[in-house]
Motif scaffolding. Structure first.
Motif, mmCIF file in Angstrom:
data_model
loop_
_atom_site.group_PDB
_atom_site.id
_atom_site.type_symbol
_atom_site.label_atom_id
_atom_site.label_comp_id
_atom_site.label_asym_id
_atom_site.label_seq_id
_atom_site.Cartn_x
_atom_site.Cartn_y
_atom_site.Cartn_z
ATOM 1 N N ILE A 78 -16.114 1.121 -45.108
ATOM 2 C CA ILE A 78 -14.954 1.637 -44.387
ATOM 3 C C ILE A 78 -13.867 0.570 -44.292
ATOM 4 O O ILE A 78 -12.679 0.859 -44.453
ATOM 5 C CB ILE A 78 -15.370 2.166 -43.001
ATOM 6 C CG1 ILE A 78 -16.146 3.460 -43.172
ATOM 7 C CG2 ILE A 78 -14.152 2.389 -42.099
ATOM 8 C CD1 ILE A 78 -16.778 3.991 -41.925
ATOM 9 N N LEU A 79 -14.247 -0.659 -44.037
ATOM 10 C CA LEU A 79 -13.270 -1.747 -44.024
ATOM 11 C C LEU A 79 -12.546 -1.846 -45.362
ATOM 12 O O LEU A 79 -11.333 -2.080 -45.414
ATOM 13 C CB LEU A 79 -13.961 -3.078 -43.718
ATOM 14 C CG LEU A 79 -14.403 -3.326 -42.277
ATOM 15 C CD1 LEU A 79 -15.177 -4.638 -42.187
ATOM 16 C CD2 LEU A 79 -13.203 -3.362 -41.342
ATOM 17 N N SER A 80 -13.282 -1.647 -46.440
ATOM 18 C CA SER A 80 -12.693 -1.712 -47.769
ATOM 19 C C SER A 80 -11.799 -0.511 -48.038
ATOM 20 O O SER A 80 -10.705 -0.653 -48.617
ATOM 21 C CB SER A 80 -13.797 -1.785 -48.827
ATOM 22 O OG SER A 80 -13.262 -1.764 -50.120
ATOM 23 N N GLU A 81 -12.229 0.662 -47.601
ATOM 24 C CA GLU A 81 -11.478 1.894 -47.844
ATOM 25 C C GLU A 81 -10.227 1.987 -46.979
ATOM 26 O O GLU A 81 -9.212 2.551 -47.391
ATOM 27 C CB GLU A 81 -12.389 3.106 -47.579
ATOM 28 C CG GLU A 81 -11.778 4.454 -47.892
ATOM 29 C CD GLU A 81 -11.625 4.695 -49.385
ATOM 30 O OE1 GLU A 81 -10.903 5.638 -49.751
ATOM 31 O OE2 GLU A 81 -12.225 3.942 -50.193
ATOM 32 N N LEU A 82 -10.301 1.417 -45.764
ATOM 33 C CA LEU A 82 -9.201 1.507 -44.798
ATOM 34 C C LEU A 82 -8.782 0.099 -44.355
ATOM 35 O O LEU A 82 -9.004 -0.296 -43.215
ATOM 36 C CB LEU A 82 -9.632 2.330 -43.574
ATOM 37 C CG LEU A 82 -10.188 3.725 -43.834
ATOM 38 C CD1 LEU A 82 -10.692 4.336 -42.535
ATOM 39 C CD2 LEU A 82 -9.137 4.629 -44.484
ATOM 40 N N PRO A 83 -8.162 -0.674 -45.236
ATOM 41 C CA PRO A 83 -7.852 -2.069 -44.893
ATOM 42 C C PRO A 83 -6.869 -2.209 -43.738
ATOM 43 O O PRO A 83 -6.817 -3.259 -43.094
ATOM 44 C CB PRO A 83 -7.264 -2.631 -46.200
ATOM 45 C CG PRO A 83 -6.793 -1.426 -46.958
ATOM 46 C CD PRO A 83 -7.746 -0.334 -46.606
ATOM 47 N N GLU A 84 -6.108 -1.167 -43.448
ATOM 48 C CA GLU A 84 -5.131 -1.252 -42.363
ATOM 49 C C GLU A 84 -5.763 -1.042 -40.987
ATOM 50 O O GLU A 84 -5.129 -1.310 -39.955
ATOM 51 C CB GLU A 84 -4.007 -0.219 -42.577
ATOM 52 C CG GLU A 84 -4.362 1.222 -42.236
ATOM 53 C CD GLU A 84 -5.070 1.969 -43.363
ATOM 54 O OE1 GLU A 84 -5.030 3.210 -43.363
ATOM 55 O OE2 GLU A 84 -5.667 1.301 -44.236
#
Length: 355
Positions: free
Chosen positions: A65-71
């Motif tokens: 999730i951190l990778s998919e949603l960096p913002e």
């Protein structure tokens, strides 16, 4: 303040073998070039500030999730130690948001829906927020049925309340019906599909949980007292061991007298099965096809091809999926039994590597 909570901890077993334990449905890029999770976040951004968008998931998907949603900041990702159904993950998120903001209003969204009609979607959510603030209710979004669907729950409409978009008290919830009952519900005309999207104040939701799931509420309030302390993670793990999981529909929505439903007018699909996913494939000789496939004298098949050429000759009513290391060939009528199949495979040690 207004917050979005996106539920992204499921394994998407009904789309196996496209959806795997290490790459579940919310991360798949099937309909467009963005994942379901990415689309869900982008869809809510015009209504909810980026810093108020939260994701609840399990520890296996935290890094993905951190990778998919960096913002999205790390602090905005709530991690469950284990899957204990939707009432639990929403409850954990509610106590965390309530600790941050005693006036927190939550828009709860699954991470794997297809929605077309962004403006209508946002208008519906805005109206839901208004109902929540005025009536202190639990609001769900209903979808007008277009077919006798056996894979969705239904909501019977009660008294209409004065709102621009048709909104009602909920008379009752009906769980997934058989085909004949689903046909009757369509004819009745007073039922909507239950989309699984919700809006409520965190404190109101927790008070209803206290009424109908008092043991779960007690466990979550124990967590509440330790939020932002060095014992928080440890207490969450301890309390989760003791919680008996249940869905928010069974545990609260079917019992509460504070339920309201908004009759939405945007296009929605759950994408919870191959039948649903097939509706987004190209028609090819009377079949729904994506990828590399050739169909001859075949009808009503759903084919999900990849690098290998799939040839269908003289077959009908099949789901055929090539995911590389696994090929699935299934009668379409077995679509709602995929969880059963995955559990059978899970119990066979020789096959576990394919999950």
């Amino acid at each position: 303040m207004l917050y979005a909570l996106i539920m992204a901890g499921g394994k998407g077993t009904r789309l196996y073998p496209l959806s795997r334990s290490n790459n579940p449905k919310q991360f798949l890029k099937i309909i467009n070039n963005k994942s379901f999770l990415r689309n869900t976040v982008d869809r809510i951004k015009p209504l909810v500030k980026q810093e108020n968008i939260y994701v609840v998931t399990n520890k296996d998907y935290y890094e993905a999730i951190l990778s998919e949603l960096p913002e999205i900041s790390r602090e905005n990702i709530f991690v469950e130690p284990s899957n204990k159904e939707t009432a639990t993950c929403i409850g954990l998120s509610a106590v965390k948001l309530l600790k941050k903001d005693q006036d927190a209003t939550m828009i709860v969204l699954p991470s794997d829906h297809y929605i077309d009609g962004k403006d209508a979607f946002l208008d519906t959510l805005n109206q839901g927020v208004d109902i929540v603030q005025r009536r202190r209710g639990l609001v769900t979004i209903g979808i007008e049925p277009t077919r006798p669907e056996t894979g969705y729950g239904y909501i019977r409409l009660g008294e209409r309340i004065g709102s621009r978009i048709p909104s009602y008290k909920v008379e009752r919830f009906l769980e997934k019906p058989n085909l004949e009952v689903a046909k009757d519900l369509i004819i009745d005309g007073n039922y909507l599909w239950n989309s699984g999207m919700f809006i409520w104040r965190a404190d109101v939701f927790l008070r209803e949980m206290q009424k109908y799931l008092p043991k779960m509420h007690e466990r979550l309030m124990n967590i509440y007292t330790k939020i932002n302390t060095e014992d928080e993670k440890k207490v969450i793990e301890e309390e989760y061991e003791l919680i008996e999981g249940i869905s928010v529909d069974f545990g609260i929505m079917q019992k509460t007298r504070k339920a309201y439903v908004i009759k939405s007018n945007f296009i929605w699909d759950d994408i919870g099965s191959f039948e649903a996913l097939s509706r987004f494939l190209a028609n090819y000789r009377g079949n729904n096809v994506s990828g590399n496939a050739y169909m001859e004298q075949s009808q009503n098949c759903s084919v999900f091809g990849s690098k290998k050429l799939i040839i269908g000759f003289g077959v009908k009513d099949l789901v055929i999926v090539d995911s590389g290391d696994v090929i699935l060939i299934m009668d379409k009528n077995k679509d709602q039994e995929m969880k059963y199949l995955v559990n059978k495979i899970k119990n066979d040690e020789k096959l576990s590597e394919y999950l």
